[in-house]
Design a protein around this motif. Sequence first.
Motif, PDB file in Angstrom:
ATOM      1  N   PRO A 199       9.568   8.428  16.280  1.00 14.26           N
ATOM      2  CA  PRO A 199       9.470   9.647  15.481  1.00 14.26           C
ATOM      3  C   PRO A 199       9.464   9.390  13.982  1.00 14.26           C
ATOM      4  N   PHE A 200       8.922  10.336  13.262  1.00 10.15           N
ATOM      5  CA  PHE A 200       9.015  10.355  11.808  1.00 10.15           C
ATOM      6  C   PHE A 200      10.484  10.198  11.393  1.00 10.15           C
ATOM      7  N   GLY A 201      10.726   9.384  10.365  1.00 14.88           N
ATOM      8  CA  GLY A 201      12.088   9.176   9.874  1.00 14.88           C
ATOM      9  C   GLY A 201      12.865   8.103  10.597  1.00 14.88           C
ATOM     10  N   TYR A 202      12.258   7.463  11.601  1.00 11.99           N
ATOM     11  CA  TYR A 202      12.972   6.505  12.444  1.00 11.99           C
ATOM     12  C   TYR A 202      12.973   5.122  11.815  1.00 11.99           C
ATOM     13  N   GLY A 212       2.368   9.764   3.605  1.00 19.29           N
ATOM     14  CA  GLY A 212       2.734  10.148   4.957  1.00 19.29           C
ATOM     15  C   GLY A 212       2.467  11.607   5.269  1.00 19.29           C
ATOM     16  N   GLU A 213       3.163  12.096   6.299  1.00 17.83           N
ATOM     17  CA  GLU A 213       2.812  13.375   6.893  1.00 17.83           C
ATOM     18  C   GLU A 213       3.688  14.542   6.441  1.00 17.83           C
ATOM     19  N   ASP A 214       4.732  14.291   5.690  1.00 21.13           N
ATOM     20  CA  ASP A 214       5.671  15.359   5.362  1.00 21.13           C
ATOM     21  C   ASP A 214       5.459  15.872   3.942  1.00 21.13           C
ATOM     22  N   PRO A 215       5.365  17.198   3.745  1.00 22.40           N
ATOM     23  CA  PRO A 215       5.134  17.728   2.402  1.00 22.40           C
ATOM     24  C   PRO A 215       6.262  17.430   1.416  1.00 22.40           C
ATOM     25  N   TYR A 216       7.505  17.496   1.874  1.00 22.42           N
ATOM     26  CA  TYR A 216       8.618  17.289   0.943  1.00 22.42           C
ATOM     27  C   TYR A 216       8.737  15.822   0.546  1.00 22.42           C
ATOM     28  N   LEU A 217       8.699  14.923   1.511  1.00 24.44           N
ATOM     29  CA  LEU A 217       8.755  13.496   1.193  1.00 24.44           C
ATOM     30  C   LEU A 217       7.610  13.115   0.271  1.00 24.44           C
ATOM     31  N   THR A 218       6.403  13.555   0.610  1.00 22.61           N
ATOM     32  CA  THR A 218       5.239  13.248  -0.220  1.00 22.61           C
ATOM     33  C   THR A 218       5.432  13.760  -1.637  1.00 22.61           C
ATOM     34  N   GLY A 219       5.897  15.002  -1.767  1.00 21.13           N
ATOM     35  CA  GLY A 219       6.062  15.583  -3.089  1.00 21.13           C
ATOM     36  C   GLY A 219       7.078  14.850  -3.936  1.00 21.13           C
ATOM     37  N   GLN A 220       8.230  14.496  -3.348  1.00 18.70           N
ATOM     38  CA  GLN A 220       9.273  13.835  -4.129  1.00 18.70           C
ATOM     39  C   GLN A 220       8.872  12.414  -4.524  1.00 18.70           C
ATOM     40  N   LEU A 221       8.200  11.698  -3.642  1.00 18.78           N
ATOM     41  CA  LEU A 221       7.727  10.372  -4.013  1.00 18.78           C
ATOM     42  C   LEU A 221       6.661  10.476  -5.097  1.00 18.78           C
ATOM     43  N   PRO A 239       7.278   7.041   7.662  1.00 19.48           N
ATOM     44  CA  PRO A 239       6.822   8.257   6.981  1.00 19.48           C
ATOM     45  C   PRO A 239       5.787   9.033   7.790  1.00 19.48           C
ATOM     46  N   VAL A 240       5.500   8.546   8.995  1.00 15.23           N
ATOM     47  CA  VAL A 240       4.555   9.190   9.906  1.00 15.23           C
ATOM     48  C   VAL A 240       5.088   9.090  11.327  1.00 15.23           C
ATOM     49  N   THR A 241       4.603   9.960  12.184  1.00 19.23           N
ATOM     50  CA  THR A 241       4.918   9.908  13.607  1.00 19.23           C
ATOM     51  C   THR A 241       4.056   8.851  14.287  1.00 19.23           C
ATOM     52  N   GLN A 283       0.845  -1.191   0.000  1.00 19.70           N
ATOM     53  CA  GLN A 283       0.000   0.000   0.000  1.00 19.70           C
ATOM     54  C   GLN A 283       0.885   1.249   0.000  1.00 19.70           C
ATOM     55  N   ALA A 284       0.345   2.376  -0.443  1.00 13.57           N
ATOM     56  CA  ALA A 284       1.130   3.598  -0.640  1.00 13.57           C
ATOM     57  C   ALA A 284       1.926   3.991   0.597  1.00 13.57           C
ATOM     58  N   ILE A 285       1.355   3.855   1.783  1.00 14.18           N
ATOM     59  CA  ILE A 285       2.091   4.236   2.990  1.00 14.18           C
ATOM     60  C   ILE A 285       3.313   3.344   3.177  1.00 14.18           C
ATOM     61  N   GLY A 286       3.226   2.083   2.748  1.00 10.94           N
ATOM     62  CA  GLY A 286       4.385   1.197   2.789  1.00 10.94           C
ATOM     63  C   GLY A 286       5.424   1.593   1.760  1.00 10.94           C
ATOM     64  N   LEU A 287       4.980   1.960   0.564  1.00 10.23           N
ATOM     65  CA  LEU A 287       5.933   2.446  -0.436  1.00 10.23           C
ATOM     66  C   LEU A 287       6.656   3.680   0.084  1.00 10.23           C
ATOM     67  N   ALA A 288       5.939   4.539   0.796  1.00  9.99           N
ATOM     68  CA  ALA A 288       6.564   5.737   1.362  1.00  9.99           C
ATOM     69  C   ALA A 288       7.622   5.373   2.386  1.00  9.99           C
ATOM     70  N   ALA A 289       7.404   4.285   3.120  1.00 13.61           N
ATOM     71  CA  ALA A 289       8.370   3.866   4.139  1.00 13.61           C
ATOM     72  C   ALA A 289       9.685   3.421   3.530  1.00 13.61           C
ATOM     73  N   SER A 290       9.709   3.181   2.228  1.00 14.64           N
ATOM     74  CA  SER A 290      10.975   2.840   1.570  1.00 14.64           C
ATOM     75  C   SER A 290      11.875   4.065   1.430  1.00 14.64           C
ATOM     76  N   TRP A 291      11.298   5.253   1.387  1.00  8.35           N
ATOM     77  CA  TRP A 291      12.037   6.491   1.153  1.00  8.35           C
ATOM     78  C   TRP A 291      12.927   6.341  -0.101  1.00  8.35           C
ATOM     79  N   ASP A 292      12.403   5.669  -1.114  1.00  8.09           N
ATOM     80  CA  ASP A 292      13.189   5.343  -2.303  1.00  8.09           C
ATOM     81  C   ASP A 292      12.478   5.892  -3.526  1.00  8.09           C
ATOM     82  N   THR A 293      12.944   7.043  -4.034  1.00  5.22           N
ATOM     83  CA  THR A 293      12.293   7.657  -5.183  1.00  5.22           C
ATOM     84  C   THR A 293      12.411   6.794  -6.438  1.00  5.22           C
ATOM     85  N   GLY A 294      13.540   6.138  -6.609  1.00 10.70           N
ATOM     86  CA  GLY A 294      13.710   5.266  -7.769  1.00 10.70           C
ATOM     87  C   GLY A 294      12.731   4.113  -7.754  1.00 10.70           C
ATOM     88  N   LEU A 295      12.485   3.548  -6.571  1.00 14.18           N
ATOM     89  CA  LEU A 295      11.514   2.468  -6.443  1.00 14.18           C
ATOM     90  C   LEU A 295      10.126   2.956  -6.838  1.00 14.18           C
TER      91      LEU A 295
END
Length: 847
Positions: free
Chosen positions: A714-717, A129-138, A681-683, A63-75
């Motif tokens: 925390p977010f990013g942990y 997730g909760e961050d505008p920059y992470l969300t935007g880049q993904l 990607p979330v607190t 699911q999208a929130i799991g994809l966000a947890a990768s923090w991998d733009t290439g993925l």
Amino acid sequence: MAQTSTPDTQAAALVAKMTLAEKVAQLQSGAPAIPRLGVAAYDWWSEGLHGIARNGYATVFPQAIGLAASWDTGLLQQVGTTVSTEARAKFNAIGAGHDHARYQGLTIWSPNINIFRDPRWGRGQETYGEDPYLTGQLAVNFIHGIQGDDPAHPRAIATPKHLAVHSGPEAGRHGFDVDVSPHDFEATYLPAFRAAITEGHADSVMCAYNALHGTPVCADSDLLTARLRHDWGFRGFVVSDCDAVDDMTKFHYFKPDNAQSSAASIQAGTDLDCGVAYADLLEAVQKGYVKEPVLDAALTRLFAARYRLSEWGNNKSPYATIGMDQVDSAAHRKLALQAALESIVLLKNEHGVLPLRQGAHVAVIGPNADALETLEANYHGTARAPVTPLEGLRERFGATRVHYAQGASLAEGVPVPIPETALRTAEHGSAGLTGEYFDNLNFSGKPVETRTDHVIDFDWDHVAPFDSLRADRYAVRWTGEWLPPAPGDYTLALHVDRCFDCNKQHDPVRLYVDGKKVLDDNGDDTHLQTVLHASDIRPHAIRLEYVHGGQDQGVRLQWLAPADAQLAEAQAAVRDADAMVAFVGLSPDVEGEELKIDVPGFNGGDRTDIGLPQPQQTLLERAAANGKPLVVVLMSGSAVALNWAKAHADAIVTAWYPGEEGGRAIAQVLAGDYNPGGRLPVTFYRSTRDLPPFVSYAAQGRTYRYFEGTPLYPFGYGLSYTHFAYAEPQLSSTRLDAGEKLTVSAIVRNEGDRDGDEVVQVYLDAPDDPLAPRHALVGFQRVHLAAKESRRVSFELTPRQLNSVDAAGERAVKAGHYRVFVGGGQPGDTEGVMAAFTIGGHEVLPK
């Protein structure tokens, strides 16, 4: 010189030939054919959040929130490419120039880039997730994957949604008004959409249900025309959320009828209505509410998109040869496994419990250990060969070393699939029921196929159980024995995944116990439950009949068993095990879009309590009393307050809703075959009491950017099986003029003995600005480092990453003293290095 034909000129010429009635029909999502003009019927509605959805077999990613947890733009770009490739394959199978029904098209209503501001929102699982920059880049990379590299010939069209400021509550979503401050609007809720348009170049946008300051978003010209088209340079088309225009009349009371609501919407910039409200545009033109050229402009944008997609068999399309062999191909399944692996976040690992030792006997417990729905999440395709956690661990550790018990229900009053331990075939005494599959609707003749199904938990959306059956016409009879684990009252339940917009009768289903019919539904009942009393543990004959002649999407045989009986089974499974792995969390049955649920902790798809539901909490506490190592695997679409587990479990792994390869990925992480590297990607908050009111959209007190309390995680942990260290921060300059770029770098070293992925994160602190967030993510890279390997990782920060937003919503680079942190998480939460710099001058940035 002859004018070169373009999609826009072709579209305008086509629209000029249409009657007013034909134009009005084409402005609705279910656009009919116009045979005299050679226009095929086309439904604009297709879904692809984490795989092409609701149209049969497809690769089902996390699911999208799991994809966000990768923090991998290439993925994310690879996933988007796969989604649109499979959409093209299905489109081509029908053929260009032919009618395409709902979910068969190339206009994909994804990604969902709303900010996941509150963990109670049930649809937060669909976001990044909760961050505008992470969300935007993904989002930018997912959109690039969907649309491809050739703007003139997109593989498909992406539709970021829901513009704007839309994240629950689900109850009342059709008519609520958001009174958000100019600062929060600009600093939190718009950046991801701006990136999706200006960097991702999305060809479509979906406007939301809600209103902003009293104006429904789909009729907000300041947003849809001034901001979207003028400020951001958007050239695509805008589609409404489904029935949002109708909502303007019924719930917002914005206009007295749909003719006027439709006129307001199309004039504001909403080109396409998902729904039928735009049918009243005929009346709107006739009564002078809107001029016909406004309709023409919207239609030209819509048909230009269809021309660019080569819908009419244009030979210029580079995608005409994509075939059905690309759907859930071996390469795509491999990518699904990679995505699931990268999404997993290790939150705790004391005493080196993980990886589990080779040869260990493992007790697998928990309601999510063997449930299909927690793999697929919502807005999903049909997984051809899904691997649940139980199956994954059996595959990896050996079936004889895995001891299984469900152990608990998901939540009070929420049935779960009857586990294999409570079902037995009559012929062979093996776990499960015997399924007889017929190619007719009355069980006549011999079954076409017969097999043992270990649980009755099936997603058959637009597919047949076997290739020998038709997807729209078959019947299944399951027989065997039901084994109550202890005396007591059992609720038996049948769940049929309904086709939500079908007007026809739903699939009939009947359940017999000991020859007596206990449940019988011909498609009218939505609460298929009965309570049976077991006076002992003797087996009971059971028969389930399911007749599929409509568009429903699958069936489940479920139960609510006595808690003590399930806990006793879990204790028995643990007795001979070396370690316990508890699969707990949530499911799409309790968190999601406008669900019909009202039980403790859950209401209408949202949560009222972010803690782990009590039946699962009791299971963890009872299991831990055995004194053996306890690994908690959280499967959910949002943060869960695992306070007890943080204090008492030996390890915690967050696996989200991990897709078709989820069970295999989890097993590889637990076994140490893969070193987890995902990040939150979330607190994760400690309690619902830590949260501001759910209905408030004020950013203060929300997300890591503005939360002043101490989070659970925390977010990013995220942890690893190895250890990373940081050194030697470098800045391109310690003093910048406003408007200049800044290059930031640091040495990252894998100090452990295992290869692993590190997510290098860059946070900006602007202590001179009282409105600035505590920290602001401004850069990230997921990097792979071999054991003992070092690498300098660099980031170029643009003025838009170095800016601030004032109370009036003006975005500017401001003079002052700044600090930048480079590390594996937020400052203070993990190792990293800090550097300081100053900015001189003042530069206002474009909207």
